[in-house]
Scaffold this motif. Sequence first.
Motif, PDB file in Angstrom:
ATOM      1  N   GLU A  34       0.884  -1.295   0.121  1.00  0.00           N
ATOM      2  CA  GLU A  34       0.014   0.169   0.062  1.00  0.00           C
ATOM      3  C   GLU A  34       0.622   1.270   0.018  1.00  0.00           C
ATOM      4  O   GLU A  34       0.616   2.164  -0.720  1.00  0.00           O
ATOM      5  CB  GLU A  34      -0.972   0.017   1.135  1.00  0.00           C
ATOM      6  CG  GLU A  34      -1.818   1.225   1.345  1.00  0.00           C
ATOM      7  CD  GLU A  34      -2.609   1.144   2.596  1.00  0.00           C
ATOM      8  OE1 GLU A  34      -4.014   1.331   2.347  1.00  0.00           O
ATOM      9  OE2 GLU A  34      -2.058   1.041   3.721  1.00  0.00           O
ATOM     10  N   SER A  37       2.513   1.644  -3.300  1.00  0.00           N
ATOM     11  CA  SER A  37       1.771   1.976  -4.557  1.00  0.00           C
ATOM     12  C   SER A  37       1.364   3.560  -4.569  1.00  0.00           C
ATOM     13  O   SER A  37       0.641   3.944  -5.492  1.00  0.00           O
ATOM     14  CB  SER A  37       0.454   1.104  -4.385  1.00  0.00           C
ATOM     15  OG  SER A  37      -0.360   1.821  -3.480  1.00  0.00           O
ATOM     16  N   LYS A  40      -2.553   3.718  -4.581  1.00  0.00           N
ATOM     17  CA  LYS A  40      -3.506   2.780  -5.350  1.00  0.00           C
ATOM     18  C   LYS A  40      -4.111   1.571  -4.632  1.00  0.00           C
ATOM     19  O   LYS A  40      -5.286   1.171  -5.056  1.00  0.00           O
ATOM     20  CB  LYS A  40      -2.750   2.534  -6.747  1.00  0.00           C
ATOM     21  CG  LYS A  40      -2.299   3.590  -7.535  1.00  0.00           C
ATOM     22  CD  LYS A  40      -1.612   3.178  -8.699  1.00  0.00           C
ATOM     23  CE  LYS A  40      -1.517   4.253  -9.869  1.00  0.00           C
ATOM     24  NZ  LYS A  40      -0.675   3.643 -11.017  1.00  0.00           N
ATOM     25  N   VAL A  41      -3.302   1.131  -3.616  1.00  0.00           N
ATOM     26  CA  VAL A  41      -3.711  -0.094  -3.159  1.00  0.00           C
ATOM     27  C   VAL A  41      -4.304   0.239  -1.563  1.00  0.00           C
ATOM     28  O   VAL A  41      -3.793   0.834  -0.865  1.00  0.00           O
ATOM     29  CB  VAL A  41      -2.763  -1.269  -2.976  1.00  0.00           C
ATOM     30  CG1 VAL A  41      -2.996  -2.376  -2.285  1.00  0.00           C
ATOM     31  CG2 VAL A  41      -2.150  -1.677  -4.399  1.00  0.00           C
ATOM     32  N   LYS A  42      -5.425  -0.401  -1.188  1.00  0.00           N
ATOM     33  CA  LYS A  42      -5.933  -0.075  -0.103  1.00  0.00           C
ATOM     34  C   LYS A  42      -5.844  -1.472   0.785  1.00  0.00           C
ATOM     35  O   LYS A  42      -6.276  -2.501  -0.062  1.00  0.00           O
ATOM     36  CB  LYS A  42      -7.316   0.408  -0.012  1.00  0.00           C
ATOM     37  CG  LYS A  42      -7.178   1.683  -0.697  1.00  0.00           C
ATOM     38  CD  LYS A  42      -6.578   2.884  -0.033  1.00  0.00           C
ATOM     39  CE  LYS A  42      -6.889   4.043  -0.805  1.00  0.00           C
ATOM     40  NZ  LYS A  42      -6.209   5.223  -0.186  1.00  0.00           N
ATOM     41  N   ASP A 223       3.966  -0.378 -12.744  1.00  0.00           N
ATOM     42  CA  ASP A 223       3.027   0.425 -11.831  1.00  0.00           C
ATOM     43  C   ASP A 223       2.017  -0.600 -11.046  1.00  0.00           C
ATOM     44  O   ASP A 223       1.833  -1.718 -11.622  1.00  0.00           O
ATOM     45  CB  ASP A 223       2.284   1.261 -12.665  1.00  0.00           C
ATOM     46  CG  ASP A 223       3.066   2.427 -13.195  1.00  0.00           C
ATOM     47  OD1 ASP A 223       4.073   2.848 -12.299  1.00  0.00           O
ATOM     48  OD2 ASP A 223       2.848   3.174 -14.250  1.00  0.00           O
ATOM     49  N   ALA A 225      -1.459  -1.622  -9.577  1.00  0.00           N
ATOM     50  CA  ALA A 225      -2.892  -1.265 -10.055  1.00  0.00           C
ATOM     51  C   ALA A 225      -3.639  -0.649  -9.058  1.00  0.00           C
ATOM     52  O   ALA A 225      -3.439  -1.128  -7.647  1.00  0.00           O
ATOM     53  CB  ALA A 225      -3.558  -2.792 -10.728  1.00  0.00           C
ATOM     54  N   GLU A 226      -4.885  -0.217  -9.340  1.00  0.00           N
ATOM     55  CA  GLU A 226      -5.774   0.429  -8.080  1.00  0.00           C
ATOM     56  C   GLU A 226      -6.619  -0.783  -7.553  1.00  0.00           C
ATOM     57  O   GLU A 226      -7.401  -1.460  -8.476  1.00  0.00           O
ATOM     58  CB  GLU A 226      -6.728   1.248  -8.794  1.00  0.00           C
ATOM     59  CG  GLU A 226      -6.091   2.624  -8.888  1.00  0.00           C
ATOM     60  CD  GLU A 226      -6.896   3.694  -8.864  1.00  0.00           C
ATOM     61  OE1 GLU A 226      -8.178   3.933  -8.700  1.00  0.00           O
ATOM     62  OE2 GLU A 226      -6.536   5.109  -9.450  1.00  0.00           O
ATOM     63  N   THR A 227      -6.588  -1.131  -6.307  1.00  0.00           N
ATOM     64  CA  THR A 227      -7.367  -2.537  -6.059  1.00  0.00           C
ATOM     65  C   THR A 227      -7.256  -2.320  -4.458  1.00  0.00           C
ATOM     66  O   THR A 227      -6.890  -1.743  -3.789  1.00  0.00           O
ATOM     67  CB  THR A 227      -6.392  -3.572  -6.499  1.00  0.00           C
ATOM     68  OG1 THR A 227      -7.282  -4.879  -6.124  1.00  0.00           O
ATOM     69  CG2 THR A 227      -5.178  -4.058  -5.718  1.00  0.00           C
ATOM     70  N   SER A 228      -8.002  -3.338  -4.190  1.00  0.00           N
ATOM     71  CA  SER A 228      -8.091  -3.484  -2.617  1.00  0.00           C
ATOM     72  C   SER A 228      -7.444  -5.034  -2.104  1.00  0.00           C
ATOM     73  O   SER A 228      -7.765  -5.891  -2.947  1.00  0.00           O
ATOM     74  CB  SER A 228      -9.339  -3.496  -1.972  1.00  0.00           C
ATOM     75  OG  SER A 228     -10.071  -2.132  -2.131  1.00  0.00           O
TER      76      SER A 228
END
Length: 429
Positions: A34, A37, A40-42, A223, A225-228
């Motif tokens: 997180e 990133s 971007k990452v949660k 890079d 990625a945007e995600t959880s």
Amino acid sequence: MKHNIILTKKSKSVIGTVHLTGSKSECNRALIIEALSGGKVKVENISDAADTVTLLQVLSHKSKVESQEKNDSGLETQDLRLVNIGPAGTAMRFLTAYFTLQDEEVILTGSARMKQRPIGILVDALRELGAGIDYVENEGFPPIKLKGSLVQLSNKVSIKGNVSSQYITALLLIAARLPFGLELHIEGELTSRPYVEMTLTMLQSAGIQHSWTGNVISIPNQDFAETSLHVEPDWSAASYWYAIAALADDAELFLPGLTPYSLQGDSVITEIMANFGITSQFKDGGVYLTKEVKPLARKIFDLKSCPDLAQTIIVVCAALGHEASFTGLETLKIKETDRIKALQNELAKIGVKLIEKGQVYKLDCSKKQIPERIFVDTYEDHRMAMAFAPLALLIHEVEIEDADVVEKSYPAFWKDLEKVGIAPPNPPR
């Protein structure tokens, strides 16, 4: 101030539901991902383990900053940021790599025991990549001074595979942020392979691709990625409930949230404890544990891929008088304490010997006894406290020294034991 806890269990049956905290291993990896990133990452279902709380505070810049000439640890910081992670070994390894990429200069230190735990292999690898790292006190050990803003000199590095998987994970976590990526060569046999696989799977979930051919893991610059990332309940914590079930006359336990398809290597406890008559049934969003008496058929346990289960399994075997043998314990001597020596000391209190013969360890239970009372030293090691606590099912009173040590990975452990009737003989009103 340290305080002890005395455990007793009137009945030999264990029935109940236990909600486990999030996995410390998963959560600590997820928090570094997180942070790297850039938002971007949660991370979801953050563990309340003390090690994770410490790491989160550091990454949130809420750790203590010292500016006076000398700080509490006696280190000269000269206005540098001092990061003291106490006994958090995972945080020490992961942050050593993480801070090489940050635009700041820090001193990373820890508890007295942390200063005895080697970090030279990881530091050497990071220096090969171009990191500026100096030892503040003793060569090869924390505290270390990290200059940050790594200028990459090479994208290839070799590291021994049989010392600690956390060194490998620390490098893999930062690999995608390195300008030229990373080609990591693992020398020799890889210890704790599931932990490396966990790291790579979590990175992949965050958009980071890799290749693993033979002993080489490659991660190019890329890079996130945007995600959880959702953190599973902790299988290491679950292992103590398997031990309790194994020592009970009968058991019916439900552990919500656990799945048979876990990233965590310690989920192998389901297979190991099947040897002791513990059945794991996955349904209703968790796992049900039940007990049936059966003779132990498996006499040799290879714990190379799950060393954090070693104390739990060895204590269960000793308590039941099973003279099992164990391999894959090479990393136990550099953990929170020398876990081999600690086990030998404490098992001697019930007349059991853990004998070392090269790479194999064997239990001698010929003089095993079940005393009315036992005092267990914990050596500032959370797993010693929790591995020996199940003995309360066999021994009338089990006194555990320094009970708060469990906060490192499982803060609610004692409260959860009370829920199933394993509690102080006269709990305060």
